[in-house]
Structure formats: structure tokens, C-alpha cells
Design an enzyme around this catalytic site. Structure first.
Site, short mmCIF file in Angstrom:
data_model
loop_
_atom_site.label_atom_id
_atom_site.label_comp_id
_atom_site.label_asym_id
_atom_site.label_seq_id
_atom_site.Cartn_x
_atom_site.Cartn_y
_atom_site.Cartn_z
CG ASP A 185 71.79 40.49 2.56
OD1 ASP A 185 71.78 41.03 3.68
OD2 ASP A 185 71.60 39.27 2.42
CG HIS A 511 76.70 48.03 2.38
ND1 HIS A 511 77.43 48.12 1.23
CD2 HIS A 511 76.23 46.76 2.42
CE1 HIS A 511 77.41 46.97 0.59
NE2 HIS A 511 76.68 46.13 1.30
CG ASP A 553 77.66 58.48 6.06
OD1 ASP A 553 77.07 57.42 5.77
OD2 ASP A 553 77.10 59.60 6.07
CD GLU A 562 75.65 44.73 5.51
OE1 GLU A 562 74.82 44.07 4.85
OE2 GLU A 562 76.78 44.30 5.80
#
Length: 587
Positions: A185, A511, A553, A562
């Protein structure tokens, strides 16, 4: 664990062409699992075959075509949960640097033996933090094809109502620039930042010569400061902006109300806030600033005044924490009281003894003040646990066990008690490792697999074993630390090298918003993904529920694929340590 042992037969063949025993069972090439980066000349060299029907294997020189080694399988072991039987092969007797081919049951795979074999991994893992930088362009001369425009200058951040104070009421505009994106993020979190820097700087102190020579091509590489400290400084500068100048408290995180989509940083639109001050943020901040004050004292030319400023900030944050020992960050409670609601990473923690211990320990070694020593001893752990953002006891222990640190008699006795607990942990971890399916301490219990397990269990277990080696000189601890590294680099149930951009089979779709939004096929290199997670909290499609194969994956698998700065901090710590121990003596 069912073990069937075979008598090992090793032989170096001198100019003789010895034919391999006919295959018991033909297997595909990807059934051979080994360290995809290679091995140091004197390192233990193990491969695992995803079959129980293997007897003999052969090693060939890939350049000359000569057969150099033939061996028998070492043992077979059956998985406790998948019912698969695997065979272990040992070719440690091959020590000459070069490129080789391992052939078994009709399958073959190449591998390297070379000096500094983990240097590319150590460099890439540290370089990943440069790619995570906010508020500045990531330039082509340093990033190659992964260059990008600056995003999130964070010069117009609002005080969230949960963080309001008389001097900074809700809606006050503050500047909180620089720092690293935390994970997949785009937010920035003090708890995870403090822990990540603390772990990497603990390792830095062990191998000063190694890190003084390391160059990873970042904008600061030509100054007088080691690149690792330069990279830490970029995030430390941001952390200092997260301290309330009036009372010394530290905001828990800088965040948007909700996670941004998979868009480029420059295209993000949500307003960003600093939220509630917390005791864990204050203490992690205090610990890492106290630690940094010592390390940066030698680099005043590049960072004038930082060492003194960091120590003052550390003491102020610690004093705030003492006044607010139960100011825990609870996002659910926060959202019941304040708007806008916050739905990003919580990093919640309802126990702060570990942070108090770490912070007091670092402050004691930075100031020599008896009050911090007393607090550290009062908060000391009774047992050793591997480091993690939610349990920082180990970072305090590492401070006490720093090689070469001068301690008085009382402090030495205390440090020895901590060492005893570390060694108890290490002995328990390595018990039975040589009889497991992947010949490693990690990966033999279903509880080894969870969100972020490859860093939080596998790597941090390895770091702990490395410290046990430094304290005792016993090779068994170091050997098992290498085994855990072999695990993440390919000797595992999925056959993945779990670090982006390295090895022959690595994650292509982590991710990770930076990788997903850059219009480049390959992901940014050097990131360790979370790894197999039978919890499967993301709802993605997984091929199996088997704990050590519960990995996929795909970009949407935040539960297994992630990336995060604390996970890469663990990778930096272990990869750098193992590489340094193979090359340089401890300074």
C-alpha cells in the site's frame, strides 16, 4: 515424521566416466528443489527431490562436461500434512567454484558455487527500500526501467480528530514528507518503520566493514556514509516529523482513510492524515532514534546535527510513553469516536513491555543514564522470542549482546542471562532439523505457515540462529541459519525462490501497488513475499490447502503474495549477515 535412512556414499571421480544407476522413477526437472542462487564453496549443499524413489545422483561440471561427483540419497522424509515423500541429497563435498548440473532420475538442474553468492540478494533486498521512497522521483540512473515520478509529497497532511491537541487541533495542516511506503500500500506507519530500521541497524553494527563497502547505487552512494545508513536516514527524517513538538508524543501512522487502488503514486487522490498518538509508536520511535544517535555520530559531515537531534527526540518520546503507558492504538475504538473512519493497516498492540525494554536498552547505551538501565532490567523478557514488529524484545536483547560492547560486571551478568535464553531458543529450533523433508529448522510444523511467515518465522529464526553463532562460535547454529535461507531461495514445497527478480522461479505478480501500476512486466526486484498461508484470508484461488503449498503468485493474494518493509528488513538482516560471515570477520 517417517524417516528412512540410507548409507551416504560420496566420491570424487578423477577422470573416470561412471554411469548413473538406472532411474527408479523418472521425474520432471522442477521436482529438484535447491537454492536457486547457489552456494558458497564451503557451505553445506543440499537438494531435495519431490519423490521418494531416488537412490543415486550425479554432479557434472557444466563447462567441461566432466562428471565430478556421484552420491547416494541421504534419507527420505514424509510430510506430516500433505502425505508427500521427499528425498534429500547432499553434495557438500563439491567445493570448487563453478557452474554445475545435478542429474537425478532423468531430471537435471543447474546451480552455482561461488564466493559472495548472496551478495546480489543482500544488495537487492536493501535496494528495495529505495524503490519504496515517497515524495521524490525514482530516477532512471538509479532504478533502471522501474523509474517513476514522485508521489505523495505529504506537505499538506491533516491532523485527524483522533490526534488533535490544543496546539494542533483537528484539520491543522502539517508537513510530513519523505519516508517509505510500508508494504503493498501507500501509507507510512511508525511502528513498522521503527522495527524495520531497528533490525537492520542492529545487523549493521555487527559488520561495519561489510556495510562500509556495500554500494547499491542510490543518490547518496557517493557520500561518506554507508549506503545502508543513507537509506535508513531517508525514513528517519520522516519519522522525526511524526513527533508532536509540544509534548513528544508520536503519531501512530500517516494514512489515507482507505487503501488506494492499484494506481501510480502520482495518481492517488485521497487526503492523508496523521492519526492518534500511541505508546508503541512513541517507544519504537524512541528506541530507533536512540540507536541512530550512536550510529550517525560518525557521519556528521553528511548529516550535521542529526545525532544530537535524534537523541533529544528519543528521550522526549520515551518520557511521553511513561506518562501514557496504556495509550494503545485500537482502530475499532478510534472509528467509533472520530471521522473520517480509518480502514488501513492497524499495527495494533496491547502489550508494550517489549517496546519499553528495547527503548530503555537503547537509551541506556546512548546516554549511560542509570534510570534507563533500571527500566530495561525491570521490563526484561523471561524467554527469548524471535524479533517481530509486535514483539521487539529481541531487538533489546541484540543491543545487550552487541559484540565488543564494554559492560560492567552487573551488566555482564544481565547480558549473560539474556544470552542463556537466546541459546535455549536456538537449541530448540534446530532440534531434528537434519531429519526433516527440507533439511531445515523451518517448515516442519503447520504453525510455521501464516501471514508473512517467510520473514516473521523463517528469516527471523535465521537471524536469531546467527546471533547464537556469534555468541558461541558453534557452527551448528550458522549452518541452520543457512538452511533457512536455502528454504526461501528454492528448497521448499512450491519450488519458488520467494524473492522477486532473483532465481529461476520467482514471484511475478506480487501484491504491490508500485509493481502493479508501473506498466512494466517484471516486478520491482528484491522483495520477499509473505509466503504460504493456509489462512487464505484474501479469498484468492489457491491450488491446495496444504500449509507449505498454500501460496499463489497473483496480485490479489495479499495473504500470501504481498511485500512489506519489515519482511524485507528481515531479508536484509539475514542475507547480509550470512554474506558478511562468509567474507569478512566481525568488527
Amino acid at each position: 515424521m517417517k524417516i528412512v535412512r540410507y548409507i551416504a556414499l560420496f566420491g570424487i571421480l578423477s577422470g573416470l566416466a561412471v554411469a548413473c544407476t538406472p532411474s527408479t522413477s523418472v521425474i520432471p526437472n522442477d521436482a529438484i528443489r535447491l537454492n536457486q542462487l547457489g552456494y558458497y564453496p564451503n557451505q553445506e549443499k543440499i537438494a531435495v527431490v519431490d519423490s521418494g524413489k531416488v537412490e543415486e545422483f550425479v554432479i557434472w561440471d557444466a563447462v567441461s562436461g566432466e562428471q565430478v561427483f556421484v552420491g547416494k540419497s541421504l534419507y527420505t522424509a514424509k510430510s506430516a500434512w500433505s502425505d508427500k515423500t521427499r528425498t534429500t541429497l547432499d553434495f557438500s563435498a563439491v567445493t570448487t567454484p563453478g557452474k554445475y548440473i545435478l542429474k537425478v532420475n532423468g531430471a537435471s538442474v543447474t546451480f552455482l558455487i561461488k564466493d559472495s553468492v548472496l551478495s546480489p540478494l543482500a544488495d537487492a533486498a536493501l535496494k528495495s527500500f529505495y524503490y519504496q521512497r515517497t515524495a521524490m522521483p525514482i530516477e532512471e540512473q538509479y532504478a533502471g526501467q522501474w523509474h517513476r515520478m514522485a508521489g505523495h509529497p505529504d506537505n499538506h497532511v491533516l491532523i485527524h480528530p483522533s490526534a488533535a491537541s490544543p496546539d494542533r487541533p483537528a484539520g491543522t495542516i502539517v508537513s510530513s514528507s519523505k519516508g517509505w511506503y510500508d508494504a503493498g500500500d501507500y501509507n507510512k506507519y511508525i511502528v513498522n518503520s521503527g522495527y524495520s530500521i531497528g533490525l537492520m541497524q542492529s545487523i549493521y553494527q555487527l559488520f561495519l566493514d561489510y556495510f562500509s563497502r556495500q554500494k547499491i547505487n542510490i543518490p547518496e552512494s557517493n557520500n561518506h556514509t554507508p549506503d545502508l545508513l543513507d537509506e535508513m536516514q531517508f525514513n528517519l527524517d520522516w519519522m522525526l516529523t511524526m513527533q508532536d513538538p509540544e509534548d513528544g508524543g508520536v503519531y501512530h501512522k500517516l494514512t489515507t482513510p482507505f487503501f488506494e487502488g492499484f494506481v501510480k503514486p502520482v495518481d492517488c487522490k485521497q487526503q492523508r492524515y496523521v492519526v492518534q498518538k500511541s505508546v508503541t509508536a512513541a517507544l519504537d520511535f524512541a528506541a530507533v532514534m536512540a540507536q541512530s544517535s550512536r550510529l550517525f555520530a560518525s557521519y556528521e559531515e553528511d548529516y550535521p546535527g542529526f545525532s544530537k537531534r535524534a537523541l533529544l527526540a528519543a528521550e522526549k518520546a520515551y518520557a511521553w510513553a511513561e506518562k501514557h503507558p496504556e495509550a494503545y492504538y485500537n482502530q475499532n475504538l478510534l472509528n467509533q469516536k472520530y471521522q473520517p473512519a480509518i480502514a488501513t493497516g492497524e499495527y495494533g498492540d496491547t502489550h508494550a513491555d517489549d517496546e519499553f525494554f528495547w527503548a530503555a536498552s537503547e537509551l541506556y547505551f546512548s546516554t549511560g543514564k542509570e534510570i534507563y538501565r533500571e527500566e530495561a532490567i525491570k521490563k526484561a523478557p523471561q524467554i527469548y522470542t524471535a524479533p517481530g514488529w509486535g514483539n521487539t524484545f529481541a531487538l533489546g536483547i541484540f543491543a545487550w549482546l552487541q559484540p565488543g560492547r564494554e559492560l560492567n560486571e552487573a551488566d555482564r551478568r544481565f547480558a549473560d542471562s539474556l544470552k542463556t535464553e537466546l541459546l535455549k531458543y536456538a537449541d530448540k529450533v534446530i532440534e531434528g532439523a537434519e531429519q526433516t523433508p527440507f533439511h531445515a529448522p523451518y517448515g516442519n510444523d503447520a504453525k510455521d505457515f501464516f501471514w508473512g511467515c517467510l520473514a516473521e518465522k523463517c528469516m527471523n529464526q535465521g537471524v536469531s540462529l546467527m546471533y547464537a553463532y556469534l555468541q558461541t562460535g558453534k557452527d551448528v547454529y550458522l549452518t541452520n541459519a543457512y538452511r533457512n535461507m536455502d528454504y526461501i531461495l528454492g528448497r521448499n514445497a512450491t519450488g519458488f525462490c520467494y524473492v522477486t527478480g532473483l532465481g529461476t522461479k520467482s514471484p511475478k505478480h506480487p501484491h504491490h501497488r508500485l509493481s502493479a501500476s508501473d506498466d512494466i512486466e517484471d516486478p520491482i526486484p528484491g522483495f520477499l513475499v509473505g509466503g504460504p498461508n493456509p489462512g487464505q484470508q484474501d479469498g484468492a484461488f489457491y491450488p491446495t490447502a496444504s500449509p507449505d503449498e498454500s501460496y499463489v503468485d497473483t496480485e490479489d493474494s495479499y495473504a500470501s503474495n504481498e511485500v512489506a518493509i519489515n519482511w524485507n528488513a528481515a531479508l536484509v538482516a539475514l542475507a547480509s549477515s550470512l554474506d558478511a560471515l562468509a567474507v569478512y570477520s566481525v568488527k
